[in-house]
Write an enzyme that holds these catalytic residues in place. Structure first.
Site, mmCIF file in Angstrom:
data_model
loop_
_atom_site.group_PDB
_atom_site.id
_atom_site.type_symbol
_atom_site.label_atom_id
_atom_site.label_comp_id
_atom_site.label_asym_id
_atom_site.label_seq_id
_atom_site.Cartn_x
_atom_site.Cartn_y
_atom_site.Cartn_z
ATOM 1 N N CYS A 2 0.811 -1.221 0.000
ATOM 2 C CA CYS A 2 0.000 0.000 0.000
ATOM 3 C C CYS A 2 0.849 1.277 0.000
ATOM 4 C CB CYS A 2 -0.879 0.042 1.238
ATOM 5 S SG CYS A 2 -1.890 -1.401 1.443
ATOM 6 N N ARG A 27 5.481 -0.052 -5.766
ATOM 7 C CA ARG A 27 5.391 -0.836 -4.531
ATOM 8 C C ARG A 27 4.466 -2.038 -4.670
ATOM 9 N NH1 ARG A 27 6.492 2.720 0.186
ATOM 10 N NH2 ARG A 27 4.942 1.576 1.358
ATOM 11 N N TRP A 75 -2.962 -2.794 -1.478
ATOM 12 C CA TRP A 75 -2.517 -4.165 -1.729
ATOM 13 C C TRP A 75 -3.299 -5.024 -0.746
ATOM 14 C CZ3 TRP A 75 0.628 -7.911 0.892
ATOM 15 C CH2 TRP A 75 1.164 -8.900 0.055
ATOM 16 N N ASN A 100 -2.031 2.328 5.648
ATOM 17 C CA ASN A 100 -1.091 1.235 5.317
ATOM 18 C C ASN A 100 -0.896 0.420 6.586
ATOM 19 O OD1 ASN A 100 -0.743 2.433 2.893
ATOM 20 N ND2 ASN A 100 1.418 2.962 3.161
ATOM 21 N N GLY A 101 -0.761 -0.896 6.452
ATOM 22 C CA GLY A 101 -0.496 -1.724 7.623
ATOM 23 C C GLY A 101 -1.691 -2.615 7.949
ATOM 24 N N GLU A 484 18.771 -17.246 -6.044
ATOM 25 C CA GLU A 484 18.373 -15.906 -6.479
ATOM 26 C C GLU A 484 17.937 -15.925 -7.954
ATOM 27 O OE1 GLU A 484 17.539 -13.293 -5.153
ATOM 28 O OE2 GLU A 484 17.774 -11.735 -6.658
ATOM 29 N N LYS A 488 14.229 -14.883 -9.228
ATOM 30 C CA LYS A 488 13.971 -13.864 -10.255
ATOM 31 C C LYS A 488 13.070 -14.435 -11.344
ATOM 32 C CE LYS A 488 14.918 -11.145 -8.479
ATOM 33 N NZ LYS A 488 15.540 -10.549 -7.351
ATOM 34 N N GLU A 491 9.417 -15.079 -10.027
ATOM 35 C CA GLU A 491 8.586 -13.932 -9.640
ATOM 36 C C GLU A 491 8.163 -13.068 -10.824
ATOM 37 O OE1 GLU A 491 10.291 -11.078 -6.866
ATOM 38 O OE2 GLU A 491 12.268 -11.402 -7.692
ATOM 39 N N HIS A 507 19.734 -36.707 -4.438
ATOM 40 C CA HIS A 507 18.931 -37.091 -3.276
ATOM 41 C C HIS A 507 17.445 -36.823 -3.498
ATOM 42 C CE1 HIS A 507 22.528 -37.991 -1.052
ATOM 43 N NE2 HIS A 507 23.027 -36.796 -1.375
ATOM 44 N N LYS A 606 6.692 -4.156 -3.524
ATOM 45 C CA LYS A 606 8.102 -3.785 -3.400
ATOM 46 C C LYS A 606 8.544 -3.716 -1.950
ATOM 47 C CE LYS A 606 12.064 -2.461 -4.925
ATOM 48 N NZ LYS A 606 12.872 -3.569 -5.460
HETATM 49 C C1 F6R Z 1 12.589 -10.221 -4.713
HETATM 50 C C2 F6R Z 1 12.543 -9.182 -3.698
HETATM 51 C C3 F6R Z 1 12.079 -9.572 -2.334
HETATM 52 C C4 F6R Z 1 12.755 -8.691 -1.265
HETATM 53 C C5 F6R Z 1 12.160 -8.982 0.119
HETATM 54 C C6 F6R Z 1 12.855 -8.207 1.205
HETATM 55 O O1 F6R Z 1 13.086 -9.740 -5.930
HETATM 56 O O2 F6R Z 1 12.826 -8.049 -3.954
HETATM 57 O O3 F6R Z 1 12.292 -10.914 -2.083
HETATM 58 O O4 F6R Z 1 14.124 -8.951 -1.270
HETATM 59 O O5 F6R Z 1 10.803 -8.670 0.119
HETATM 60 O O6 F6R Z 1 12.797 -6.840 0.978
HETATM 61 P P1 F6R Z 1 13.835 -5.845 1.627
HETATM 62 O O7 F6R Z 1 15.179 -6.132 1.035
HETATM 63 O O8 F6R Z 1 13.333 -4.479 1.283
HETATM 64 O O9 F6R Z 1 13.824 -6.114 3.105
#
Ligand code: F6R
Length: 611
Positions: A2, A27, A75, A100-101, A484, A488, A491, A507, A606
Site C-alpha cells: 500500500c 510498490r 494491496w 497502510n499496515g 536468487e 527472479k 517472480e 537425493h 516492493k
Molecule cells: C525479490 C525481492 C524480495 C525482497 C524482500 C525483502 O526480488 O525483492 O524478495 O528482497 O521482500 O525486501 P527488503 O530487502 O526491502 O527487506
C-alpha cells in the site's frame, strides 16, 4: 504494498495526488482511490480496481477536486481486491481515511463499533479506523484529539492520513510501524508513505517516528509523540533525484536497474577503500573496538536480501574464524534461540521497512541479545537504519522494479566491505584483506563486461518461454546465487523454478530431470568446479537441457544438450556478484517474451511493510 499520498494546499490537489500514486505504483497494488474536500467542503471520493490509470480515467469522466485530499494504492490484506475495499474509507460524511499496515484487533473493534450503531461497507480492517476516529471526533470536537484517543485502541501496524469536513485545510496523520513522512511546502504541506510520491512538490521532509501523531495544516505542523507530548522532529533535505523514477531509454525499470549496476557498485565502493585498506568509518565512528569483540554473526533478512546473507555466510566463514548463521526474518522472529555471547546481529534490507526484519531486530534488542546490531540497507531514512547501532549503506539509488537487482548486488558488495572491516578489526590488515580490497576495485568493470552478454541472453530466453518448470544449480557461494536466479525467474515470468546445491540433486530432484526440464548451472572456476561438472554429467545422461554460465577458463564443452554461455575469468570472491547478472537478464527476457508485467509482477509488493 500500500501507498499513501496526501496534500493540504491553496490550489487543486487531485493532479498532485494522482501523480503521487503513479510514483507509488512500483510498490505493488491492486486498487487505488482518492478523497478530497470540494469547494463546498463536502467529502468526495473516487475509487477504482486496477491501475492508477483507471482511477485517472474515472476522474476525467466524473471530475472531483479540492484543496485538501488523501489518496492510496491498496494491496489487499483483509478482503479481496474490489472497489468496496479500496481506500479511502469513510465514516458517513464525518471523515475519510487511508491506511497502510494491519489493525490486528479489527474484529473486536468492529464488534464494539457495531454496538454503537456503526455499519460496515467493506471487508477491511481500515474501516474500523474511520468509525473509531469519527466516534471520538463527535466527543472531542477536534480531529487531532480524536486520532490521539483512537490510536490508543489500535493494535498492529499503521500509517494513517485522515481528513474531515469538520476541519477544512487539515490532515491528521499517525505512524506506528509503517513509514510516514511529511513533505514541507510554502503555504502547503504534503504527507506520503515514501518521498518518491512527493518529490515533484518538495524535497524537504520530516520523518515521523513510531507512535507519532501529527496535525498538518497549510502553515502549521504539530507533532505529538507516543506519550502525547508536543515534539520537534528534524527537517531533512533530500538529494534523491526525481529522475530516478524516469525510465529514460529503457522499456522497464528492471532492465534500467540491471544496467545501472556498474554505477551502483562504483558508488557503493566510493570512499570506502584506500590503498588496500577498508576504511572503518564505513559502518560508523569508533566501531573497531566493537567489531574486534565479535565472536559470532547472525544475519537476518527476507527474500533476495536473505540470499545475499547466505552468500555472506560463505564469505565470512571462508576468511575468518567467526561462525555465521543466516535465517529468514519471518521464522527467526517467532523462534526461541539461546542468547549468544558477543554476537553481531546483521540485518539486510533494500527498503529498510520490511516488517519481519524490523520485528527480528526489535526482538533481539528487547532481549539485549547481541553485542551490536548492524544494518545493510539502501534507504538512509528507513526505520531499520534508525533502529540499528551501526549501518552500512548500499548506494544503489532508488529501486523501482519489484524484482530486486541492483540492491542485491550492492548488498553482496556491502557484505564484502563488512568482511574486510571485520578482518582488520580482529587481526589487522592481512594479505587476504588487501587482496579483497584490490579485487573489489575491479567489480564495476567486470559487471560492465558481463552486461555485454545481453543480446546473447535475450536469444537464449526464447528457449524458456514454453517451459513450465526449471532447475537452477550451484555449489558453495554460488548456491545462493542459484536460489536468487530461480527467484527472479519465478517472480517475474511465473515459471516454476527451484534451486539446489548441485550435490543434492541425486537425493531427490534428479527424478524431475528429462528432456523438457531446463537446468541452469553456474560454473565459475574454483575448488568445486570439477564436482559441479560431475553433477552436470548426471543431468546430461538423463536427457536434461543444460544452460551453463561458465568461466571462459572452465573448459565446458557445448553440445546439442549443453548451451555454454562464457563469462570472463573473475577472482573467486567476486564470482557470486558477477554471475548474478546473466541470471537477472535471463529472467527479464523470459518475462518480456511471455508478456508479463515485468516491473509489477502479480501478487507482489516492493516494500513488504506487513507481516
Ligand atoms: C525479490 C525481492 C524480495 C525482497 C524482500 C525483502 O526480488 O525483492 O524478495 O528482497 O521482500 O525486501 P527488503 O530487502 O526491502 O527487506
Amino acid at each position: 504494498m500500500c501507498g499513501i499520498i496526501g496534500a493540504v494546499a491553496q490550489r487543486p490537489v487531485a493532479d498532485i495526488l494522482i501523480e503521487g500514486l503513479r510514483r507509488l505504483e512500483y510498490r505493488g497494488y491492486d486498487s487505488a482511490g482518492l478523497a478530497v474536500l470540494d469547494s463546498t467542503n463536502r467529502l468526495q471520493r473516487s475509487r477504482a480496481v486496477g491501475k492508477v490509470a483507471m482511477l485517472a480515467t474515472k476522474l476525467l469522466e466524473t471530475p472531483i477536486d479540492g484543496k485538501t485530499g488523501i489518496a492510496h494504492t491498496r494491496w489487499a490484506t483483509h478482503g479481496k481486491p474490489a472497489e468496496m475495499n479500496a481506500h479511502p474509507h469513510v465514516s458517513g460524511t464525518w471523515l475519510g481515511v487511508v491506511h497502510n499496515g494491519i489493525i490486528e484487533n479489527y474484529l473486536a473493534l468492529r464488534e464494539k463499533l457495531g454496538s454503537y450503531g456503526y455499519g460496515f461497507d467493506s471487508e477491511t480492517d481500515t474501516e474500523v479506523i474511520a468509525h473509531l476516529v469519527a466516534l471520538h471526533l463527535k466527543r472531542e470536537g477536534s480531529l487531532l484529539k480524536a486520532t490521539l484517543k483512537a490510536r490508543q485502541e489500535f493494535k498492529g501496524a499503521y500509517a494513517l492520513a485522515i481528513l474531515s469536513p469538520e476541519e477544512p485545510n487539515t490532515l491528521v496523520v499517525a505512524r506506528q510501524g509503517s513509514p510516514l513522512i511529511i513533505g514541507l511546502g510554502i503555504g502547503e504541506n504534503f504527507v506520503g508513505s515514501d518521498i518518491q510520491a512527493m518529490l515533484p512538490v518538495t524535497n524537504r521532509f520530516i520523518y515521523l517516528e513510531n507512535g507519532d501523531v501529527a496535525y498538518v495544516g497549510l502553515h502549521k505542523i504539530e507533532i505529538y509523540n507516543e506519550e502525547g507530548e508536543l515534539v520537534e522532529r528534524p527537517i531533512r533535505e533530500s538529494r534523491a533525484k526525481d529522475s530516478a523514477s524516469e525510465l529514460g531509454e529503457y522499456r522497464h525499470f528492471m532492465l534500467k536497474e540491471i544496467f545501472e549496476q556498474p554505477t551502483a557498485i562504483a558508488s557503493t565502493l566510493e570512499n570506502r577503500l584506500a590503498s588496500g585498506h577498508f576504511l572503518p568509518s564505513i559502518v560508523g565512528q569508533n566501531v573497531m573496538e566493537t567489531l574486534a569483540k565479535v565472536e559470532e554473526i547472525q544475519i537476518i533478512a527476507c527474500g533476495t536480501s536473505y540470499h545475499a546473507g547466505m552468500v555472506g555466510r560463505y564469505w565470512i566463514e571462508s576468511m575468518t574464524d567467526i561462525p555465521c548463521t543466516v535465517e529468514v526474518a519471518s521464522e527467526y522472529r517467532y523462534r526461541r534461540q539461546p542468547l549468544r555471547k558477543n554476537m553481531l546481529f546483521v540485518t539486510i534490507s533494500q527498503s529498510g521497512e520490511t516488517a519481519d526484519t524490523l520485528a527480528a531486530l526489535e526482538k533481539i534488542k528487547e532481549a539485549k541479545g547481541c553485542l551490536a546490531s548492524l544494518s545493510i540497507c539502501n534507504v538512509a531514512e528507513s526505520s531499520l537504519v534508525r533502529e540499528s547501532d551501526m549501518n552500512l549503506m548500499t548506494v544503489a539509488g532508488p529501486e523501482i522494479g519489484v524484482a530486486s537487482t541492483k540492491a542485491f548486488t550492492t548488498q553482496l558488495l556491502a557484505l564484502q566491505l563488512l568482511l574486510g572491516t571485520l578482518i582488520q578489526a580482529k587481526t589487522g590488515e592481512t594479505d587476504a584483506s588487501r587482496k579483497l580490497a584490490q579485487d573489489l576495485q575491479l567489480l564495476p568493470i567486470l559487471v560492465e563486461q558481463v552486461l555485454e552478454l545481453n543480446p546473447v541472453i535475450e536469444k537464449l530466453a526464447e528457449q524458456f518461454i514454453d517451459k513450465h518448470h526449471s532447475l537452477f544449480l550451484g555449489r558453495g557461494a554460488q548456491y545462493p546465487i542459484a536460489l536468487e536466479g530461480a527467484l527472479k525467474l519465478k517472480e517475474i515470468s511465473y515459471i516454476h523454478a527451484e534451486a539446489y546445491p548441485a550435490g543434492e540433486l541425486k537425493h531427490g530432484p534428479l527424478a524431475l530431470v528429462d528432456s523438457e526440464m531446463p537446468v541452469v548451472a553456474i560454473a565459475p572456476t574454483g575448488l568445486l568446479l570439477e564436482k559441479l561438472k560431475s553433477n552436470l554429467e548426471v543431468v546430461h545422461a538423463r536427457g536434461g537441457q543444460l544452460y551453463v554460465f561458465a568461466s571462459q577458463n572452465a573448459q565446458m564443452k557445448p553440445d546439442e544438450q549443453t548451451h555454454v554461455i562464457e563469462l570472463p575469468a573473475v577472482p573467486e570472491m567476486l564470482a557470486p556478484i558477477v554471475y548474478t547478472i546473466p541470471l537477472q537478464l535471463l529472467a527479464y527476457h523470459v518475462a518480456v517474451l511471455k508478456g508479463t508485467d515485468v516491473d509489477k509482477p502479480r501478487n507482489l509488493a516492493k516494500s513488504v511493510t506487513v507481516e
